[in-house]
Design a protein around this motif. Structure first.
Motif, PDB file in Angstrom:
ATOM      1  N   LYS A  39       0.829  -1.215   0.000  1.00 63.30           N
ATOM      2  CA  LYS A  39       0.000   0.000   0.000  1.00 63.30           C
ATOM      3  C   LYS A  39       0.858   1.258   0.000  1.00 63.30           C
ATOM      4  CE  LYS A  39      -4.074  -2.072   1.948  1.00 63.30           C
ATOM      5  NZ  LYS A  39      -4.995  -2.170   3.071  1.00 63.30           N
ATOM      6  N   TRP A  40       2.125   1.134   0.411  1.00 61.32           N
ATOM      7  CA  TRP A  40       2.995   2.320   0.401  1.00 61.32           C
ATOM      8  C   TRP A  40       4.208   2.141  -0.505  1.00 61.32           C
ATOM      9  CZ3 TRP A  40       7.988   2.000   2.271  1.00 61.32           C
ATOM     10  CH2 TRP A  40       8.281   0.921   3.101  1.00 61.32           C
ATOM     11  N   MET A  41       4.526   0.912  -0.909  1.00 65.10           N
ATOM     12  CA  MET A  41       5.607   0.650  -1.865  1.00 65.10           C
ATOM     13  C   MET A  41       5.170  -0.545  -2.701  1.00 65.10           C
ATOM     14  SD  MET A  41       8.272   0.932  -3.534  1.00 65.10           S
ATOM     15  CE  MET A  41      10.023   1.053  -3.724  1.00 65.10           C
ATOM     16  N   CYS A 125       7.329   7.415  -0.662  1.00 66.34           N
ATOM     17  CA  CYS A 125       6.905   6.148  -0.058  1.00 66.34           C
ATOM     18  C   CYS A 125       6.834   6.256   1.465  1.00 66.34           C
ATOM     19  CB  CYS A 125       7.821   5.010  -0.484  1.00 66.34           C
ATOM     20  SG  CYS A 125       7.541   4.481  -2.186  1.00 66.34           S
ATOM     21  N   LEU A 126       7.782   6.947   2.073  1.00 64.47           N
ATOM     22  CA  LEU A 126       7.737   7.130   3.528  1.00 64.47           C
ATOM     23  C   LEU A 126       6.555   8.008   3.932  1.00 64.47           C
ATOM     24  CD1 LEU A 126      11.524   7.459   4.403  1.00 64.47           C
ATOM     25  CD2 LEU A 126      10.017   5.479   4.769  1.00 64.47           C
ATOM     26  N   ASP A 127       6.225   9.002   3.114  1.00 58.38           N
ATOM     27  CA  ASP A 127       5.006   9.793   3.362  1.00 58.38           C
ATOM     28  C   ASP A 127       3.773   8.893   3.307  1.00 58.38           C
ATOM     29  OD1 ASP A 127       6.563  12.104   3.549  1.00 58.38           O
ATOM     30  OD2 ASP A 127       5.960  12.871   1.574  1.00 58.38           O
ATOM     31  N   LEU A 128       3.724   8.012   2.298  1.00 61.94           N
ATOM     32  CA  LEU A 128       2.589   7.094   2.154  1.00 61.94           C
ATOM     33  C   LEU A 128       2.525   6.115   3.334  1.00 61.94           C
ATOM     34  CD1 LEU A 128       2.866   6.319  -1.668  1.00 61.94           C
ATOM     35  CD2 LEU A 128       1.150   7.759  -0.540  1.00 61.94           C
ATOM     36  N   LEU A 129       3.688   5.668   3.812  1.00 60.16           N
ATOM     37  CA  LEU A 129       3.739   4.797   4.983  1.00 60.16           C
ATOM     38  C   LEU A 129       3.160   5.516   6.199  1.00 60.16           C
ATOM     39  CD1 LEU A 129       4.630   2.325   6.664  1.00 60.16           C
ATOM     40  CD2 LEU A 129       6.904   3.364   6.780  1.00 60.16           C
ATOM     41  N   LYS A 136      -4.832   7.093   6.941  1.00 57.51           N
ATOM     42  CA  LYS A 136      -5.181   7.951   5.797  1.00 57.51           C
ATOM     43  C   LYS A 136      -4.560   7.369   4.525  1.00 57.51           C
ATOM     44  CE  LYS A 136      -3.310  11.416   7.953  1.00 57.51           C
ATOM     45  NZ  LYS A 136      -2.771  12.696   8.329  1.00 57.51           N
ATOM     46  N   GLU A 137      -4.939   6.153   4.199  1.00 59.74           N
ATOM     47  CA  GLU A 137      -4.349   5.451   3.062  1.00 59.74           C
ATOM     48  C   GLU A 137      -4.605   6.196   1.747  1.00 59.74           C
ATOM     49  OE1 GLU A 137      -5.100   1.277   0.702  1.00 59.74           O
ATOM     50  OE2 GLU A 137      -5.604   1.376   2.830  1.00 59.74           O
ATOM     51  N   GLN A 138      -3.544   6.351   0.962  1.00 62.57           N
ATOM     52  CA  GLN A 138      -3.642   6.971  -0.363  1.00 62.57           C
ATOM     53  C   GLN A 138      -3.901   5.877  -1.382  1.00 62.57           C
ATOM     54  OE1 GLN A 138      -2.891  10.320  -1.155  1.00 62.57           O
ATOM     55  NE2 GLN A 138      -2.416  10.950   0.916  1.00 62.57           N
ATOM     56  N   LEU A 139      -4.796   6.124  -2.309  1.00 60.15           N
ATOM     57  CA  LEU A 139      -5.123   5.103  -3.301  1.00 60.15           C
ATOM     58  C   LEU A 139      -4.291   5.229  -4.571  1.00 60.15           C
ATOM     59  CD1 LEU A 139      -8.995   5.004  -2.861  1.00 60.15           C
ATOM     60  CD2 LEU A 139      -7.258   3.506  -1.856  1.00 60.15           C
ATOM     61  N   THR A 140      -3.715   6.391  -4.795  1.00 62.45           N
ATOM     62  CA  THR A 140      -2.877   6.585  -5.984  1.00 62.45           C
ATOM     63  C   THR A 140      -1.556   7.226  -5.568  1.00 62.45           C
ATOM     64  OG1 THR A 140      -3.842   8.756  -6.432  1.00 62.45           O
ATOM     65  CG2 THR A 140      -4.845   6.869  -7.548  1.00 62.45           C
ATOM     66  N   SER A 145       3.612  15.489  -6.005  1.00 62.53           N
ATOM     67  CA  SER A 145       4.504  15.562  -4.846  1.00 62.53           C
ATOM     68  C   SER A 145       5.859  14.958  -5.184  1.00 62.53           C
ATOM     69  CB  SER A 145       3.899  14.821  -3.648  1.00 62.53           C
ATOM     70  OG  SER A 145       2.716  15.449  -3.231  1.00 62.53           O
ATOM     71  N   TRP A 146       5.842  13.836  -5.917  1.00 61.82           N
ATOM     72  CA  TRP A 146       7.100  13.213  -6.324  1.00 61.82           C
ATOM     73  C   TRP A 146       7.914  14.178  -7.188  1.00 61.82           C
ATOM     74  CZ3 TRP A 146       9.483  12.291 -10.942  1.00 61.82           C
ATOM     75  CH2 TRP A 146      10.647  11.534 -10.882  1.00 61.82           C
ATOM     76  N   GLN A 147       7.260  14.869  -8.122  1.00 64.70           N
ATOM     77  CA  GLN A 147       7.982  15.792  -8.999  1.00 64.70           C
ATOM     78  C   GLN A 147       8.631  16.917  -8.193  1.00 64.70           C
ATOM     79  OE1 GLN A 147       4.773  16.630 -11.747  1.00 64.70           O
ATOM     80  NE2 GLN A 147       5.527  15.114 -13.204  1.00 64.70           N
ATOM     81  N   GLN A 148       7.930  17.420  -7.172  1.00 62.70           N
ATOM     82  CA  GLN A 148       8.527  18.455  -6.317  1.00 62.70           C
ATOM     83  C   GLN A 148       9.723  17.895  -5.560  1.00 62.70           C
ATOM     84  OE1 GLN A 148       8.043  21.849  -5.980  1.00 62.70           O
ATOM     85  NE2 GLN A 148       9.913  21.602  -4.771  1.00 62.70           N
TER      86      GLN A 148
END
Length: 161
Positions: A39-41, A125-129, A136-140, A145-148
């Motif tokens: 879910k995060w990686m 990925c650590l933000d998603l973790l 607050k699970e992210q679905l996509t 954010s990655w580009q920044q």
């Protein structure tokens, strides 16, 4: 906060430090339980969780292709280290009064054009973790954010070279 990058004698070490308000066992489970890990990686899958065990880096391109990754260090609820191409990635957990400190340490044999992409990926990925642990699970995957973060890490890597 961005990772720090330190130059060693013939390699670099990037260190991400994340305080998490969760018990070590909860964080460890999110790192080592495939249902939570993916879910995060989404590319990583643990196959044999032990020292000298293995993981898969799934290409997630519809072909079922994957690369096998060796687990090079393992201590339950403390350490998980694995090969990452020619580099290594190491998760270290330590307990605090407020929860857990997670360190992700990537040992980089060389700084390349790909390094900022890799570091930005780990950052997100650590933000998603953290989001997953907070319920607050992210679905996509948050590409903006990655580009920044890629821009931020490109500047950081360029300043270290």
């Amino acid at each position: 906060m961005l990772a720090s990058i330190e130059e060693q004698s013939n390699y670099h070490v990037a260190t991400f430090k994340r305080p998490l308000p969760h018990a070590i066992k909860v964080v460890w489970s999110a790192i080592t339980n495939n249902d939570k890990l993916q879910k995060w990686m989404s590319n990583l899958e643990i196959i044999d969780l032990r020292n000298n065990g293995k993981m898969h880096f799934n290409m997630n391109d519809g072909t079922d292709a994957y690369e096998t990754i060796g687990i090079t260090d393992y201590a339950e609820n403390e350490t998980l280290e694995f090969d990452w191409g020619t580099d290594t990635v190491r998760f270290e957990l330590s307990s605090t009064d407020e929860g857990t400190i997670l360190l992700l340490v990537e040992t980089l044999q060389a700084l390349t054009e790909h390094t900022p992409k890799d570091l930005a990926g780990w950052h997100i990925c650590l933000d998603l973790l953290a989001d997953l642990l907070d319920g607050k699970e992210q679905l996509t995957f948050p590409m903006e954010s990655w580009q920044q973060r890629f821009h931020d890490y490109k500047g950081l890597v360029d300043s270290v070279k």
